[in-house]
Design a protein around this motif. Structure first.
Motif, PDB file in Angstrom:
ATOM      1  N   SER A  30       0.842  -1.198   0.000  1.00 28.73           N
ATOM      2  CA  SER A  30       0.000   0.000   0.000  1.00 28.73           C
ATOM      3  C   SER A  30       0.875   1.244   0.000  1.00 28.73           C
ATOM      4  O   SER A  30       2.040   1.202   0.392  1.00 28.73           O
ATOM      5  CB  SER A  30      -0.894   0.006   1.237  1.00 28.73           C
ATOM      6  OG  SER A  30      -0.100   0.223   2.385  1.00 28.73           O
ATOM      7  N   PRO A  31       0.348   2.393  -0.424  1.00 27.78           N
ATOM      8  CA  PRO A  31       1.109   3.624  -0.427  1.00 27.78           C
ATOM      9  C   PRO A  31       1.615   4.019   0.945  1.00 27.78           C
ATOM     10  O   PRO A  31       2.717   4.548   1.065  1.00 27.78           O
ATOM     11  CB  PRO A  31       0.109   4.655  -0.962  1.00 27.78           C
ATOM     12  CG  PRO A  31      -0.875   3.855  -1.747  1.00 27.78           C
ATOM     13  CD  PRO A  31      -0.962   2.537  -1.054  1.00 27.78           C
ATOM     14  N   ASP A  32       0.832   3.756   1.978  1.00 27.60           N
ATOM     15  CA  ASP A  32       1.289   4.113   3.330  1.00 27.60           C
ATOM     16  C   ASP A  32       2.542   3.341   3.705  1.00 27.60           C
ATOM     17  O   ASP A  32       3.456   3.871   4.322  1.00 27.60           O
ATOM     18  CB  ASP A  32       0.184   3.818   4.347  1.00 27.60           C
ATOM     19  CG  ASP A  32      -0.981   4.770   4.175  1.00 27.60           C
ATOM     20  OD1 ASP A  32      -0.728   5.936   3.842  1.00 27.60           O
ATOM     21  OD2 ASP A  32      -2.125   4.331   4.346  1.00 27.60           O
ATOM     22  N   SER A 107      -6.173  13.727   6.499  1.00 28.87           N
ATOM     23  CA  SER A 107      -4.883  13.077   6.304  1.00 28.87           C
ATOM     24  C   SER A 107      -4.557  12.147   7.464  1.00 28.87           C
ATOM     25  O   SER A 107      -4.073  11.027   7.267  1.00 28.87           O
ATOM     26  CB  SER A 107      -3.786  14.142   6.151  1.00 28.87           C
ATOM     27  OG  SER A 107      -4.068  14.985   5.062  1.00 28.87           O
ATOM     28  N   HIS A 110      -6.707   9.114   7.137  1.00 32.88           N
ATOM     29  CA  HIS A 110      -6.332   8.258   6.022  1.00 32.88           C
ATOM     30  C   HIS A 110      -5.058   7.483   6.319  1.00 32.88           C
ATOM     31  O   HIS A 110      -4.906   6.329   5.926  1.00 32.88           O
ATOM     32  CB  HIS A 110      -6.137   9.115   4.767  1.00 32.88           C
ATOM     33  CG  HIS A 110      -6.093   8.314   3.503  1.00 32.88           C
ATOM     34  ND1 HIS A 110      -7.232   7.828   2.901  1.00 32.88           N
ATOM     35  CD2 HIS A 110      -5.045   7.896   2.742  1.00 32.88           C
ATOM     36  CE1 HIS A 110      -6.897   7.153   1.813  1.00 32.88           C
ATOM     37  NE2 HIS A 110      -5.584   7.183   1.694  1.00 32.88           N
ATOM     38  N   SER A 111      -4.127   8.116   7.053  1.00 34.05           N
ATOM     39  CA  SER A 111      -2.852   7.462   7.322  1.00 34.05           C
ATOM     40  C   SER A 111      -2.952   6.437   8.440  1.00 34.05           C
ATOM     41  O   SER A 111      -2.021   5.677   8.651  1.00 34.05           O
ATOM     42  CB  SER A 111      -1.797   8.514   7.684  1.00 34.05           C
ATOM     43  OG  SER A 111      -2.186   9.196   8.852  1.00 34.05           O
ATOM     44  N   GLN A 481       3.955   9.387  -3.577  1.00 32.60           N
ATOM     45  CA  GLN A 481       2.650   9.155  -2.959  1.00 32.60           C
ATOM     46  C   GLN A 481       2.210  10.343  -2.106  1.00 32.60           C
ATOM     47  O   GLN A 481       1.028  10.713  -2.086  1.00 32.60           O
ATOM     48  CB  GLN A 481       2.698   7.882  -2.100  1.00 32.60           C
ATOM     49  CG  GLN A 481       2.811   6.598  -2.902  1.00 32.60           C
ATOM     50  CD  GLN A 481       1.547   6.317  -3.684  1.00 32.60           C
ATOM     51  OE1 GLN A 481       0.524   6.952  -3.481  1.00 32.60           O
ATOM     52  NE2 GLN A 481       1.625   5.366  -4.607  1.00 32.60           N
ATOM     53  N   LEU A 484       1.037  12.951  -4.647  1.00 29.92           N
ATOM     54  CA  LEU A 484      -0.233  12.633  -5.292  1.00 29.92           C
ATOM     55  C   LEU A 484      -1.395  12.693  -4.308  1.00 29.92           C
ATOM     56  O   LEU A 484      -2.444  13.267  -4.603  1.00 29.92           O
ATOM     57  CB  LEU A 484      -0.157  11.246  -5.936  1.00 29.92           C
ATOM     58  CG  LEU A 484       0.734  11.116  -7.175  1.00 29.92           C
ATOM     59  CD1 LEU A 484       0.754   9.683  -7.661  1.00 29.92           C
ATOM     60  CD2 LEU A 484       0.251  12.037  -8.285  1.00 29.92           C
ATOM     61  N   ARG A 485      -1.207  12.087  -3.132  1.00 28.16           N
ATOM     62  CA  ARG A 485      -2.318  12.009  -2.192  1.00 28.16           C
ATOM     63  C   ARG A 485      -2.542  13.333  -1.462  1.00 28.16           C
ATOM     64  O   ARG A 485      -3.644  13.889  -1.483  1.00 28.16           O
ATOM     65  CB  ARG A 485      -2.088  10.902  -1.180  1.00 28.16           C
ATOM     66  CG  ARG A 485      -3.227  10.792  -0.169  1.00 28.16           C
ATOM     67  CD  ARG A 485      -2.950   9.706   0.844  1.00 28.16           C
ATOM     68  NE  ARG A 485      -2.800   8.429   0.163  1.00 28.16           N
ATOM     69  CZ  ARG A 485      -2.068   7.427   0.628  1.00 28.16           C
ATOM     70  NH1 ARG A 485      -1.401   7.582   1.754  1.00 28.16           N
ATOM     71  NH2 ARG A 485      -1.981   6.294  -0.029  1.00 28.16           N
ATOM     72  N   GLY A 488      -3.250  16.083  -3.975  1.00 27.03           N
ATOM     73  CA  GLY A 488      -4.551  15.881  -4.605  1.00 27.03           C
ATOM     74  C   GLY A 488      -5.694  16.355  -3.729  1.00 27.03           C
ATOM     75  O   GLY A 488      -6.657  16.966  -4.216  1.00 27.03           O
ATOM     76  N   GLN A 489      -5.611  16.105  -2.428  1.00 26.54           N
ATOM     77  CA  GLN A 489      -6.643  16.580  -1.511  1.00 26.54           C
ATOM     78  C   GLN A 489      -6.685  18.103  -1.481  1.00 26.54           C
ATOM     79  O   GLN A 489      -7.762  18.705  -1.470  1.00 26.54           O
ATOM     80  CB  GLN A 489      -6.388  16.030  -0.105  1.00 26.54           C
ATOM     81  CG  GLN A 489      -6.617  14.531   0.018  1.00 26.54           C
ATOM     82  CD  GLN A 489      -6.329  14.019   1.421  1.00 26.54           C
ATOM     83  OE1 GLN A 489      -5.775  14.749   2.244  1.00 26.54           O
ATOM     84  NE2 GLN A 489      -6.672  12.777   1.685  1.00 26.54           N
TER      85      GLN A 489
END
Length: 597
Positions: A30-32, A107, A110-111, A481, A484-485, A488-489
């Motif tokens: 995963s990106p994390d 954030s 999400h993390s 990442q 982008l993440r 993007g937000q």
């Protein structure tokens, strides 16, 4: 015992397969995990170094906070008059702060993702998201209004926008700590306020309706401010005797009574007839008519209390009343439409033949003067915090929707804002005036615009590369990442706070871009921090690698600070020559012709 035949080969093949599987698994994480792997790939600092780094972050936060307070409170007492164009929108100062503090919550959530298998875990996640994404931002937003109401508790020219109960809490207002007669009686001098927010008081003045606008009689409007022309005397419909004569007993006005309302300043009666209203079709015109209180039967109104029985007395401030015209059967109300210049841009009053109860046609008596009646205290009318919070927002919404550009007033368009096309003059025009001009910091504004374009380009390249399975080093993948993440937000936040203005038909000002600008500024920080870290990683073998990130960030900050220094006279105010004059502190800084400071 000798090893089995082929054991070495099998072992090597197994190791090779494991190596391939491990590589594929690493690419599928995963990106994390990728971000975490990128962080772990660096040498872990010693505990003392970590403490020093954390202390440095807190020191930097404290420094930025102190600078923010210092720059905002510097020369706050100049000029000696209020020059803000936002008397009804204190949220512009509970709004960027609330946006800023609410941004980390998504954030963080999400993390900290975890699998949603056990039911207890789902409940914990739901609770955490409700608390962090709804309750906390709402609490911060509400807390700023609590402070706002405690600090700004004085009366002002905008009191009429609010209800009588709201005004009773404002120090200096005639309703604050006031005592007035409780029940309405004949002979009382009163003001009549419409219950719809931001409509104001029933009002008249000596100006007549112009030729071709109904009957050429005295204008009747609603007016949002306290004024002597808001005063009316309530009288019986069939007599001109003075009810305040000591020889007459007090006679209370009751639900269902036929009355006249005589304008105190002009002695003309509130009047209606079958002529069409100035702006609203199928409504009747309302005028002031008669001489010294003597008119005709079109001056007669039946006063009714909403949801009450005939004969009940009428309470000041509390009773919700309607005025029914006796001849036409129409109901006195206000359309809320702004009259042209001949009506002094006050609001239209009409008599509507539609008898449906709406706030536009419901009124209450606010001021009440009658020397023959005892007074009661109005402290019982003090509204609660939720009530004033709701009312203030309703007034702001209605006030904003009703804004219309004045003659020769420049109204900006949404495409002006990101390019800093033109600012907003808050105060002063001539070289002898104290001039305050709202303009975005050019370095920050244009850097934000460049960063949005650069983010779209770099983000698209990275997204396509990752979609095609490009193998990136762990450090690069982790930073990508983040870009982008996180970026993007922030880009989505900028779009949601900016593009809806293109669909709005109401008047727009430069300050409407501020919430979107906050998101674009944060996107600029994320973009350049990430790009500079990627540059430092690519130059890892060079002696420049260690300082490139620090030098880049400091260059951006110093550029913004220097731009602030150049343009600070606009924000803090200036007196003297205009920018065209070489002696002006702003000489040579009018970089765009559209900057009219």
């Amino acid at each position: 015992m000798p090893p089995a035949v082929g054991g070495g080969l099998a072992g090597s093949e197994l190791r090779a397969r494991r190596g391939r599987c491990g590589s594929q698994a690493a690419r599928a994480v995963s990106p994390d995990v990728a971000v975490e792997a990128a962080a772990r790939s660096h040498k872990q600092p010693a505990p003392g170094s970590r403490h020093f780094e954390a202390a440095g972050r807190w020191a930097l936060l404290a420094l930025v906070t102190l600078l923010s307070f210092a720059t905002r409170f510097h020369r706050l007492d100049e000029p000696q008059h209020i020059c803000s164009v936002l008397p009804l929108v204190p949220c512009w100062s509970p709004l960027p702060t609330s946006l800023y503090w609410s941004c980390p919550s998504p954030s963080r959530q999400h993390s900290s993702r975890l699998p949603f298998s056990p039911l207890v875990t789902v409940g914990k996640h739901l609770t955490a998201r409700i608390l962090c994404l709804i309750v906390l931002p709402l609490a911060l937003y509400t807390a700023t209004y609590a402070v706002h109401f405690m600090v700004l508790n004085k009366s002002g020219p905008g009191d009429g926008f609010f209800s009588s109960a709201f005004q009773a809490r404002l120090s200096g207002n005639n309703l604050h700590n006031a005592s007035i007669p409780e029940y309405l009686a004949y002979g009382s001098v009163i003001t009549v306020k419409n219950l719809r927010m931001a409509i104001g008081y029933l009002h008249s003045h000596r100006h007549l309706y112009p030729e071709g606008i109904g009957a050429r009689q005295q204008q009747v409007t609603t007016y949002l401010h306290k004024d002597y022309n808001n005063l009316w005397i309530i009288k019986k419909h069939n007599t001109n005797s003075d009810p305040l004569d000591p020889s007459f007993p007090v006679e209370f006005v009751r639900h269902g009574d036929i009355i006249r309302l005589e304008h105190k300043e002009t002695s003309r009666n509130l009047h209606s007839h079958y002529h069409e209203a100035p702006l609203t079709r199928k409504h009747y015109q309302v005028t002031g008519y008669g001489i010294n209180g003597t008119g005709d039967s079109n001056d007669f109104w039946r006063i009714e209390v909403v949801n009450r029985k005939f004969g009940n007395r009428i309470k000041v401030l509390r009773s919700r009343i309607r005025f029914i015209h006796l001849v036409t059967g129409c109901v006195l109300g206000s359309s809320g439409k702004v009259l042209p210049k001949w009506g002094w841009e006050q609001l239209e009053v009409t008599c509507t033949p539609y008898l449906k109860e709406t706030l536009n046609s419901i009124w209450n008596v606010e001021d009440h003067i009658n020397p023959k009646l005892p007074n009661i205290s109005l402290d019982v009318l003090q509204p609660s915090f939720p009530e004033i919070l709701l009312e203030s927002h309703m007034v702001m919404i209605r006030g904003n929707n009703g804004l219309k550009p004045k003659d020769n007033e420049f109204t900006s368009k949404p495409w002006h804002w990101p390019i800093n096309y033109q600012g907003l003059r808050f105060s002063g025009i001539n070289d002898t005036d104290f001039r305050v001009y709202l303009l975005g910091n050019p370095v920050v504004w244009w850097l934000n615009l460049l960063s949005i374009a650069l983010y779209l380009l770099s983000g698209s390249i990275i997204a396509v590369a990752m979609q095609r399975g490009a193998r990136l080093p762990p450090e690069v993948e982790g930073l990508s990442q983040v870009l982008l993440r996180g970026g993007g937000q922030l880009l989505l936040g900028w779009m949601l706070h900016y593009f809806p203005f293109f669909l709005m038909g109401r008047i727009l000002y430069f300050h409407h871009y501020f919430p979107a600008m906050l998101f674009s500024s944060m996107l600029t920080g994320v973009l350049w921090d990430t790009l500079l870290r990627l540059c430092a990683w690519s130059l890892a073998s060079s002696s420049l690698a260690r300082g490139i990130h620090t030098v880049g960030i400091m260059s951006l900050l110093l550029g913004a600070a220097y731009s602030f220094y150049l343009f600070h006279p606009l924000a803090y105010g200036m007196v003297g020559p205009l920018a065209q004059d070489p002696r002006s502190p702003m000489a040579g800084l009018r970089w765009l012709e559209s900057w009219d400071f």
